[in-house]
Enzyme design. Sequence first.
Site, mmCIF file in Angstrom:
data_model
loop_
_atom_site.group_PDB
_atom_site.id
_atom_site.type_symbol
_atom_site.label_atom_id
_atom_site.label_comp_id
_atom_site.label_asym_id
_atom_site.label_seq_id
_atom_site.Cartn_x
_atom_site.Cartn_y
_atom_site.Cartn_z
ATOM 1 C CB THR A 127 -13.413 66.990 36.091
ATOM 2 O OG1 THR A 127 -14.578 67.746 35.728
ATOM 3 C CG2 THR A 127 -12.907 66.228 34.887
ATOM 4 C CG PHE A 156 -8.217 73.452 34.522
ATOM 5 C CD1 PHE A 156 -9.462 72.857 34.686
ATOM 6 C CD2 PHE A 156 -7.618 74.041 35.632
ATOM 7 C CE1 PHE A 156 -10.106 72.858 35.924
ATOM 8 C CE2 PHE A 156 -8.241 74.048 36.873
ATOM 9 C CZ PHE A 156 -9.496 73.447 37.019
ATOM 10 C CB CYS A 202 -10.583 73.112 31.080
ATOM 11 S SG CYS A 202 -12.163 72.893 31.906
HETATM 12 C C1 HEM Z 1 -11.712 70.299 38.219
HETATM 13 C C2 HEM Z 1 -12.538 70.201 37.196
HETATM 14 C C3 HEM Z 1 -12.086 70.065 35.757
HETATM 15 C C4 HEM Z 1 -10.911 69.549 35.263
HETATM 16 C C5 HEM Z 1 -9.735 68.959 36.031
HETATM 17 C C6 HEM Z 1 -10.995 69.663 33.815
HETATM 18 C C7 HEM Z 1 -9.966 69.294 32.947
HETATM 19 C C8 HEM Z 1 -9.988 69.507 31.589
HETATM 20 C C9 HEM Z 1 -8.890 69.282 30.688
HETATM 21 C C10 HEM Z 1 -7.513 68.743 31.083
HETATM 22 C C11 HEM Z 1 -9.295 69.622 29.434
HETATM 23 C C12 HEM Z 1 -8.426 69.611 28.156
HETATM 24 C C13 HEM Z 1 -8.511 68.249 27.493
HETATM 25 C C14 HEM Z 1 -7.577 68.182 26.305
HETATM 26 O O1 HEM Z 1 -6.767 69.096 26.077
HETATM 27 O O2 HEM Z 1 -7.652 67.174 25.586
HETATM 28 C C15 HEM Z 1 -10.670 70.044 29.533
HETATM 29 C C16 HEM Z 1 -11.453 70.441 28.459
HETATM 30 C C17 HEM Z 1 -12.790 70.771 28.549
HETATM 31 N N1 HEM Z 1 -13.499 70.977 29.724
HETATM 32 FE FE1 HEM Z 1 -12.829 70.712 31.597
HETATM 33 N N2 HEM Z 1 -12.197 70.229 33.481
HETATM 34 C C18 HEM Z 1 -12.884 70.495 34.639
HETATM 35 C C19 HEM Z 1 -14.131 71.096 34.752
HETATM 36 C C20 HEM Z 1 -14.933 71.452 33.687
HETATM 37 C C21 HEM Z 1 -16.237 72.063 33.799
HETATM 38 C C22 HEM Z 1 -16.906 72.462 35.120
HETATM 39 C C23 HEM Z 1 -16.709 72.200 32.524
HETATM 40 C C24 HEM Z 1 -18.010 72.777 32.038
HETATM 41 C C25 HEM Z 1 -18.736 73.612 32.732
HETATM 42 C C26 HEM Z 1 -15.695 71.681 31.623
HETATM 43 C C27 HEM Z 1 -15.819 71.641 30.249
HETATM 44 C C28 HEM Z 1 -14.785 71.325 29.389
HETATM 45 C C29 HEM Z 1 -14.931 71.338 27.927
HETATM 46 C C30 HEM Z 1 -16.195 71.652 27.140
HETATM 47 C C31 HEM Z 1 -13.671 71.002 27.413
HETATM 48 C C32 HEM Z 1 -13.265 70.879 25.947
HETATM 49 C C33 HEM Z 1 -12.741 72.216 25.450
HETATM 50 C C34 HEM Z 1 -12.299 72.171 24.005
HETATM 51 O O3 HEM Z 1 -11.900 71.121 23.497
HETATM 52 O O4 HEM Z 1 -12.326 73.234 23.361
HETATM 53 N N3 HEM Z 1 -14.630 71.250 32.365
HETATM 54 N N4 HEM Z 1 -11.077 69.995 30.852
#
Ligand code: HEM
Length: 192
Positions: A8, A132, A139
């Site tokens: 991402t 996010f 996220c």
């Molecule tokens: C620009 C970078 C990133 C984008 C665009 C992004 C986008 C997203 C989105 C849209 C979700 C929600 C998904 C949903 O609702 O089904 C999500 C969840 C998540 N992201 Fe990111 N993310 C990014 C970077 C990161 C980073 C750097 C990490 C870890 C260090 C991370 C870890 C997670 C985790 C563990 C979840 C799941 C949270 C949960 O379900 O409780 N993400 N991300």
Amino acid sequence: MIVAGHETTALTLFWSLYLLASAPVEQERLLQEVRAVALDADNAGDTFTKLPYTRAVVDETLRLYPPAFIIVRKAIGPDRIGDLAIPKGSMVSVAPWVLHRHVGRWKDPDAFNPSRFLDAQQKAPRFAYLPFGAGPRVCVGAQFALAEASIVLATLIQRFEVALADDTPVLPVGVVTTQPDHPAPFRLRVRT
Ligand code: HEM
């Protein structure tokens, strides 16, 4: 961190460089911001707060090319969205791609205009901008990703002038994340 956080953020950096390479005025404005900022690892936390325009470029990149272009939920019970009844078990898609380019929510939605994120007047409603996600599953890495992408972008633009090596348009392709359709060649010129 590896699965959710690597690709991402890498895509955010790819699309931000693509947009800046196609927009010399915005690249120059970013350079003016980062020129005098010390970008070494020891003061990375403080540095982030000195990069409002760089951060706006990252925000605008995430608007135009959200890596998570679609977010899907399965309804655990019957629900309602406006006039629409949602039966239990339905798959419901929320598409940041569509929301982020919605003519009813954004002024000139297809334009690359980072300044819109610096101007409170132009801010879209919270739920029109979902790079996010939102709610309980938002996220967990969002703040880390914004800081990482901004600092890496600032470091690259401080050292290199970035241009496209050819003018073949790079098209986004939705394959789990928003990928480029081909590896666009960039030309980097070391800044003196
Ligand atoms: C620009 C970078 C990133 C984008 C665009 C992004 C986008 C997203 C989105 C849209 C979700 C929600 C998904 C949903 O609702 O089904 C999500 C969840 C998540 N992201 Fe990111 N993310 C990014 C970077 C990161 C980073 C750097 C990490 C870890 C260090 C991370 C870890 C997670 C985790 C563990 C979840 C799941 C949270 C949960 O379900 O409780 N993400 N991300």
